[in-house]
Design a protein around this motif. Structure first.
Motif, mmCIF file in Angstrom:
data_model
loop_
_atom_site.group_PDB
_atom_site.id
_atom_site.type_symbol
_atom_site.label_atom_id
_atom_site.label_comp_id
_atom_site.label_asym_id
_atom_site.label_seq_id
_atom_site.Cartn_x
_atom_site.Cartn_y
_atom_site.Cartn_z
ATOM 1 N N GLY A 1 32.118 45.091 62.477
ATOM 2 C CA GLY A 1 32.672 43.835 62.951
ATOM 3 C C GLY A 1 34.183 43.799 62.805
ATOM 4 N N GLU A 2 34.804 42.867 63.523
ATOM 5 C CA GLU A 2 36.266 42.799 63.520
ATOM 6 C C GLU A 2 36.835 42.521 62.134
ATOM 7 N N ILE A 3 36.251 41.554 61.427
ATOM 8 C CA ILE A 3 36.759 41.210 60.097
ATOM 9 C C ILE A 3 36.496 42.338 59.104
ATOM 10 N N ASP A 4 35.318 42.942 59.190
ATOM 11 C CA ASP A 4 35.019 44.065 58.293
ATOM 12 C C ASP A 4 35.987 45.215 58.530
ATOM 13 N N LEU A 5 36.318 45.479 59.790
ATOM 14 C CA LEU A 5 37.286 46.523 60.101
ATOM 15 C C LEU A 5 38.640 46.195 59.502
ATOM 16 N N PHE A 6 39.050 44.947 59.641
ATOM 17 C CA PHE A 6 40.348 44.534 59.106
ATOM 18 C C PHE A 6 40.361 44.614 57.585
ATOM 19 N N ARG A 7 39.232 44.320 56.948
ATOM 20 C CA ARG A 7 39.154 44.422 55.487
ATOM 21 C C ARG A 7 39.411 45.852 55.019
ATOM 22 N N LEU A 8 38.908 46.821 55.769
ATOM 23 C CA LEU A 8 39.156 48.223 55.420
ATOM 24 C C LEU A 8 40.640 48.558 55.566
ATOM 25 N N TYR A 9 41.266 48.015 56.601
ATOM 26 C CA TYR A 9 42.704 48.235 56.766
ATOM 27 C C TYR A 9 43.478 47.571 55.634
ATOM 28 N N CYS A 10 43.066 46.379 55.263
ATOM 29 C CA CYS A 10 43.728 45.684 54.153
ATOM 30 C C CYS A 10 43.651 46.522 52.874
ATOM 31 N N LEU A 11 42.480 47.106 52.626
ATOM 32 C CA LEU A 11 42.288 47.911 51.426
ATOM 33 C C LEU A 11 43.219 49.122 51.432
ATOM 34 N N MET A 12 43.331 49.801 52.557
ATOM 35 C CA MET A 12 44.186 50.991 52.627
ATOM 36 C C MET A 12 45.668 50.616 52.525
ATOM 37 N N PHE A 13 46.055 49.488 53.112
ATOM 38 C CA PHE A 13 47.436 49.027 52.955
ATOM 39 C C PHE A 13 47.713 48.679 51.501
ATOM 40 N N LEU A 14 46.713 48.116 50.826
ATOM 41 C CA LEU A 14 46.867 47.798 49.407
ATOM 42 C C LEU A 14 47.050 49.069 48.591
ATOM 43 N N VAL A 15 46.280 50.110 48.907
ATOM 44 C CA VAL A 15 46.398 51.396 48.204
ATOM 45 C C VAL A 15 47.790 51.995 48.422
ATOM 46 N N VAL A 16 48.241 52.027 49.680
ATOM 47 C CA VAL A 16 49.560 52.590 49.995
ATOM 48 C C VAL A 16 50.663 51.732 49.375
ATOM 49 N N GLY A 17 50.484 50.411 49.385
ATOM 50 C CA GLY A 17 51.472 49.521 48.788
ATOM 51 C C GLY A 17 51.581 49.711 47.285
ATOM 52 N N ALA A 18 50.425 49.859 46.626
ATOM 53 C CA ALA A 18 50.427 50.091 45.176
ATOM 54 C C ALA A 18 51.087 51.422 44.841
ATOM 55 N N ALA A 19 50.795 52.455 45.649
ATOM 56 C CA ALA A 19 51.415 53.761 45.429
ATOM 57 C C ALA A 19 52.925 53.682 45.631
ATOM 58 N N SER A 20 53.345 52.909 46.631
ATOM 59 C CA SER A 20 54.777 52.749 46.897
ATOM 60 C C SER A 20 55.473 52.026 45.752
ATOM 61 N N TYR A 21 54.814 51.007 45.207
ATOM 62 C CA TYR A 21 55.395 50.293 44.063
ATOM 63 C C TYR A 21 55.531 51.230 42.859
#
Length: 317
Positions: free
Chosen positions: A201-221
């Motif tokens: 689903g659209e929201i489930d897909l976006f949730r996966l993107y949110c998770l990966m952005f969170l991972v990359v953001g945490a690594a960047s911090y």
């Protein structure tokens, strides 16, 4: 409906580009990590807010396990965005945006081949009308022409001589938007196929993107802390453009996913035309100059958008 959502995504990403350029100070070697940290924080918040709207109702862990092989796509998209933001320090936004968005032509072609090969459609005409094809060709052709014009302007000797500091990396700096172009192509093709085939689903897909952005953001911090040897404070006035860019990215991507689910073949080339918004806003707010050849390319792209809008209106009658 899909057309309005696509225009909303275009507007969001066009405005985001201006904020990204404002947040990528040329003398700040850590700007790309700061931008990624903000994106990760806002996407991480969205991950929590959108949980009740999940189509599958799966907890995040089970959603990840069910789609574990897909996670490389949003991870690659988020990572290439970090690399792309390095180029913001050395290239004008009016050069970055059209080069990045040359990816609009690739997903449509790849998805058409895939859907034909798997029998999802029997011919191109099943998905695209003559108006759709005309509008798409205008958009893709205008974008390619705009990228060519921008590249030629980039290499003009008088510009390089007058702004030697800005262009000290020369053509090598184009590698940053080209890397994002490849990541965006992968993202659009795989996401479009999954949504088209109702695998997620659209929201489930976006949730996966949110998770990966969170991972990359945490690594960047974490990288910021190591490089600066102190904690990074994102809540200063100087960092607000980065926060605004993160908000625009989030809103634009939600609109984009819903539009992509409805019309995967058309949304890819259409949404990539948001570079015209980036260029125009850069002209107004960043004082970047446009030439007649650039305006002509923009006019062709706008014509394509109008044609697609007319096609959508006729389809709804």
């Amino acid at each position: 409906m899909w057309f309005g959502l696509t225009l909303l995504a275009m507007l969001g990403w066009g405005v985001e580009d201006v904020f990204l350029k404002c947040g990528a100070e040329r003398d700040d070697a850590d700007a790309q990590y700061k931008i990624a940290a903000w994106l990760g924080a806002i996407m991480g918040l969205s991950l929590i807010v959108l949980r009740p709207l999940s189509e599958s109702g799966l907890p995040l862990v089970r959603l990840v396990v069910a789609n574990k092989f897909f996670l490389i796509v949003p991870l690659a998209y988020a990572a290439t965005m970090v690399l792309s933001n390095v180029g913001l320090r050395y290239l004008e936004m009016s050069i970055m945006s059209p080069v990045e968005n040359a990816s609009g032509a690739f997903p449509m072609v790849i998805m058409i081949v895939y859907f034909l090969a798997t029998g999802k459609i029997s011919s191109v005409g099943d998905e695209l009308s003559l108006l759709d094809l005309t509008g798409t060709l205008c958009i893709v052709g205008g974008m390619v022409a705009l990228a060519v014009v921008q590249r030629r302007l980039f290499h003009r000797k008088e510009e390089i001589r007058n702004e030697n500091t800005r262009y000290r990396f020369g053509a090598l700096a184009l590698i940053f938007p080209l890397i994002f172009c490849l990541g965006d192509t992968l993202d659009t093709v795989v996401g479009g196929i999954m949504l088209k085939e109702k695998e997620i689903g659209e929201i489930d897909l976006f949730r996966l993107y949110c998770l990966m952005f969170l991972v990359v953001g945490a690594a960047s911090y974490f990288i910021l802390v190591i490089r600066r040897k102190k904690l990074y404070n994102p809540l200063t006035v100087r960092e607000m453009p980065k926060m605004a860019a993160g908000v625009c990215e989030t809103l634009a991507y939600v609109s984009y996913i819903y539009a992509l689910a409805a019309k995967p073949l058309l949304v890819a080339p259409l949404v990539s035309a948001y570079c015209i918004i980036s260029i125009l806003l850069s002209r107004i707010f960043l004082k970047e100059k446009l030439r007649v050849s650039q305006y002509l390319c923009i006019a062709v792209i706008v014509a394509g958008i109008v044609v697609l809008g007319i096609s959508e209106g006729l389809d709804s009658l």
